[in-house]
Design a protein around this motif. Structure first.
Motif, short mmCIF file in Angstrom:
data_model
loop_
_atom_site.label_atom_id
_atom_site.label_comp_id
_atom_site.label_asym_id
_atom_site.label_seq_id
_atom_site.Cartn_x
_atom_site.Cartn_y
_atom_site.Cartn_z
N ALA A 203 27.03 -40.18 27.51
CA ALA A 203 25.86 -40.27 28.14
C ALA A 203 25.55 -38.79 27.66
O ALA A 203 25.54 -37.74 27.67
CB ALA A 203 26.95 -39.13 29.86
N PRO A 204 24.81 -39.51 26.90
CA PRO A 204 22.88 -38.41 26.16
C PRO A 204 22.53 -37.10 27.58
O PRO A 204 21.96 -36.27 26.26
CB PRO A 204 22.79 -39.59 25.23
CG PRO A 204 22.92 -40.62 26.04
CD PRO A 204 23.27 -40.26 27.24
N ASP A 205 22.17 -37.47 27.88
CA ASP A 205 22.15 -36.26 29.63
C ASP A 205 22.69 -35.70 29.48
O ASP A 205 22.18 -34.43 29.80
CB ASP A 205 21.35 -37.38 30.21
CG ASP A 205 22.09 -38.28 30.94
OD1 ASP A 205 23.28 -39.15 30.16
OD2 ASP A 205 22.56 -37.81 32.55
N LEU A 206 24.05 -35.53 29.32
CA LEU A 206 25.04 -34.60 30.50
C LEU A 206 24.98 -33.59 29.43
O LEU A 206 25.23 -33.61 27.99
CB LEU A 206 26.40 -35.41 30.42
CG LEU A 206 26.35 -36.29 31.76
CD1 LEU A 206 27.58 -36.63 31.65
CD2 LEU A 206 25.74 -36.11 32.61
N MET A 207 25.46 -32.37 29.69
CA MET A 207 25.97 -31.48 29.09
C MET A 207 27.25 -31.66 28.58
O MET A 207 28.54 -32.16 29.65
CB MET A 207 25.62 -30.36 29.50
CG MET A 207 24.13 -29.58 29.62
SD MET A 207 23.24 -28.00 29.75
CE MET A 207 24.08 -27.09 28.26
N LEU A 208 27.10 -30.72 27.05
CA LEU A 208 29.49 -30.68 27.56
C LEU A 208 29.30 -29.45 26.91
O LEU A 208 28.37 -28.78 26.25
CB LEU A 208 29.76 -31.33 25.93
CG LEU A 208 28.77 -31.83 25.10
CD1 LEU A 208 29.38 -30.91 23.67
CD2 LEU A 208 28.92 -32.77 24.49
N SER A 209 30.36 -28.80 26.61
CA SER A 209 31.38 -27.57 26.16
C SER A 209 32.03 -27.83 24.98
O SER A 209 32.69 -28.09 24.70
CB SER A 209 31.84 -26.84 27.21
OG SER A 209 32.62 -25.79 26.16
N ALA A 210 31.41 -27.18 24.06
CA ALA A 210 32.39 -27.52 23.15
C ALA A 210 33.04 -26.79 22.00
O ALA A 210 32.60 -25.16 22.02
CB ALA A 210 30.91 -28.58 21.91
N PRO A 211 34.26 -26.28 21.49
CA PRO A 211 34.09 -24.91 20.62
C PRO A 211 33.20 -24.85 19.13
O PRO A 211 33.12 -26.06 18.21
CB PRO A 211 35.43 -25.79 20.27
CG PRO A 211 35.80 -26.82 19.96
CD PRO A 211 35.04 -27.42 20.98
N ILE A 212 33.40 -24.01 19.18
CA ILE A 212 31.79 -23.44 17.92
C ILE A 212 32.66 -22.07 17.57
O ILE A 212 32.29 -20.29 18.32
CB ILE A 212 30.70 -22.89 18.05
CG1 ILE A 212 30.45 -24.38 18.76
CG2 ILE A 212 29.86 -22.39 17.07
CD1 ILE A 212 28.51 -24.64 19.00
N LYS A 213 33.49 -21.70 16.36
CA LYS A 213 33.98 -20.75 15.99
C LYS A 213 33.78 -20.00 14.10
O LYS A 213 34.01 -19.52 13.70
CB LYS A 213 36.15 -21.00 15.81
CG LYS A 213 36.64 -21.03 17.44
CD LYS A 213 37.59 -21.35 17.78
CE LYS A 213 38.17 -21.65 18.85
NZ LYS A 213 40.00 -22.01 19.25
N ASN A 214 32.93 -21.04 14.13
CA ASN A 214 32.82 -20.76 13.14
C ASN A 214 30.72 -21.22 13.05
O ASN A 214 30.67 -22.25 13.44
CB ASN A 214 33.23 -21.09 11.50
CG ASN A 214 33.78 -22.59 11.52
OD1 ASN A 214 33.34 -23.48 11.28
ND2 ASN A 214 35.19 -22.51 11.54
N THR A 215 30.37 -21.54 11.73
CA THR A 215 28.73 -21.95 11.15
C THR A 215 29.05 -23.85 11.18
O THR A 215 28.63 -24.10 11.07
CB THR A 215 27.98 -21.10 10.41
OG1 THR A 215 28.72 -20.64 9.26
CG2 THR A 215 27.12 -19.56 11.26
N ALA A 216 30.05 -23.26 10.37
CA ALA A 216 29.99 -25.12 9.89
C ALA A 216 30.83 -26.20 11.47
O ALA A 216 29.73 -27.75 11.65
CB ALA A 216 31.39 -24.94 9.43
N ASP A 217 31.00 -25.16 12.46
CA ASP A 217 31.22 -26.36 13.48
C ASP A 217 29.99 -26.27 14.94
O ASP A 217 29.64 -27.67 14.75
CB ASP A 217 31.95 -25.34 15.39
CG ASP A 217 33.76 -25.17 13.80
OD1 ASP A 217 33.74 -26.04 13.38
OD2 ASP A 217 34.18 -24.05 14.47
N LEU A 218 29.69 -25.63 14.10
CA LEU A 218 27.67 -25.81 14.59
C LEU A 218 26.48 -26.78 13.96
O LEU A 218 26.42 -28.20 14.59
CB LEU A 218 27.04 -24.68 14.82
CG LEU A 218 25.53 -24.69 15.69
CD1 LEU A 218 25.88 -26.02 16.92
CD2 LEU A 218 24.94 -23.30 15.67
#
Length: 313
Positions: A203-218
């Motif tokens: 579902a490319p249109d949906l928003m999601l929450s994702a863990p970002i605890k360092n710049t590598a995660d992003l």
């Protein structure tokens, strides 16, 4: 140095005001705003949840914000909290024996209802005959809701973040969102770049929450071609490094800080004004087990800074 002095003065001021309010017993009367999050389209959701310096800080109700008389993952509990202020409702999605999607955190029924045993051994009809318990174990009149019932209730009122439990197919959850036309107020929680990729591909249109605890995660999320305006960053359950938050904000991504647990305990012990500090230090959304206490601080913060949003009415 100047910013730090201003923050200390602000926190001191808010402490004095709240001490006065609590002594007079009028804090909730003064700071309740009775406004809802009115989002109609997914484009409006992208816009509202894209970071800018004037972003509207929010409370996220962990497990829906249970309190005395109100059980976790119940529509009545969502409504109780939303009657005080705009909220994000974090809730948990499980699958019944007959493949219905319901809201419940545990795999077993014993802790939060008057049922017993694994919930996936029960049909939806059987589960609907049960009643839910509040956090003190007291039985309430409230029933286990389906995901679709919750989504139907929430339109024009709240944003949902959906914690899809292990074994629940993402495509079923996405189908429920589509059926209720809830794309503009539903976010799917993921716990890794791999999970985020699966959801985004479905579902490319949906928003999601994702863990970002360092710049590598992003970086990993960007390498999977997940657009920044589809992401909310969960930065963990302790205050993140300011440099990381500024990096995330530089991508237009808002940050959820999980105050549930240790940070909530700190606020309870040291004073609820700590919630203002978390916002000043870069958190945009506080995921908390103390939504009334944290919410009152945010109400005051928003009022003093004259923060508004066209999506909050």
């Amino acid at each position: 140095m100047h910013h730090r002095i201003n923050l200390i003065l602000f926190v001191t001021f808010i402490t004095v005001i709240f001490a006065s309010c609590f002594r007079s017993g009028t804090s909730s009367d003064v700071l309740t705003n009775n406004k809802n999050l009115n989002l109609q389209t997914v484009e409006e959701l992208y816009q509202f949840l894209t970071y800018d310096e004037n972003r509207y800080p929010l409370i996220s109700l962990h497990r829906g914000g249970p309190t005395t008389g109100y059980p976790e993952n119940a529509i009545e509990t969502f409504a109780f909290n939303a009657s005080y202020r705009p909220v994000i409702v974090e809730c948990d999605v499980q699958l019944t024996k007959d493949s219905a999607l319901i809201l419940m955190h545990d795999k077993n029924l014993d802790r939060t209802s008057n049922g017993s045993g694994p919930l996936d051994n029960k049909t939806l009809h059987e589960l609907k005959n049960l009643r839910l318990k509040d956090p003190n174990g007291k039985l309430t009149p409230y029933r286990i809701p389906t995901l679709e019932e919750a989504l139907s209730w929430g339109k024009g009122k709240v944003i949902f973040t959906l914690d899809v439990k292990q074994g629940v197919p993402y495509d079923l959850v996405i189908s429920a969102i589509r059926k209720q036309k809830a794309e503009g107020y539903a976010v799917i929680i993921t716990y890794s770049a791999d999970q985020a990729t699966v959801v985004h591909n479905l579902a490319p249109d949906l928003m999601l929450s994702a863990p970002i605890k360092n710049t590598a995660d992003l970086t990993r999320l960007n390498e999977r071609d997940i657009p920044d305006n589809r992401i909310i960053a969960f930065i963990g359950t302790r205050e993140a490094d300011r440099t990381l938050i500024e990096h995330i904000h530089g991508h237009g991504i808002m940050c959820i800080l999980g105050t549930l647990g240790n940070l909530d305990r700190q606020a309870k012990q040291k004073g609820d004004q700590l919630y203002a500090r978390f916002i000043e230090n870069g958190a945009d959304i506080l995921s908390t087990d103390r939504p009334l206490e944290a919410g009152r601080i945010l109400d005051f913060y928003i009022k003093k800074r004259n923060i508004t949003s066209k999506f909050i009415q």
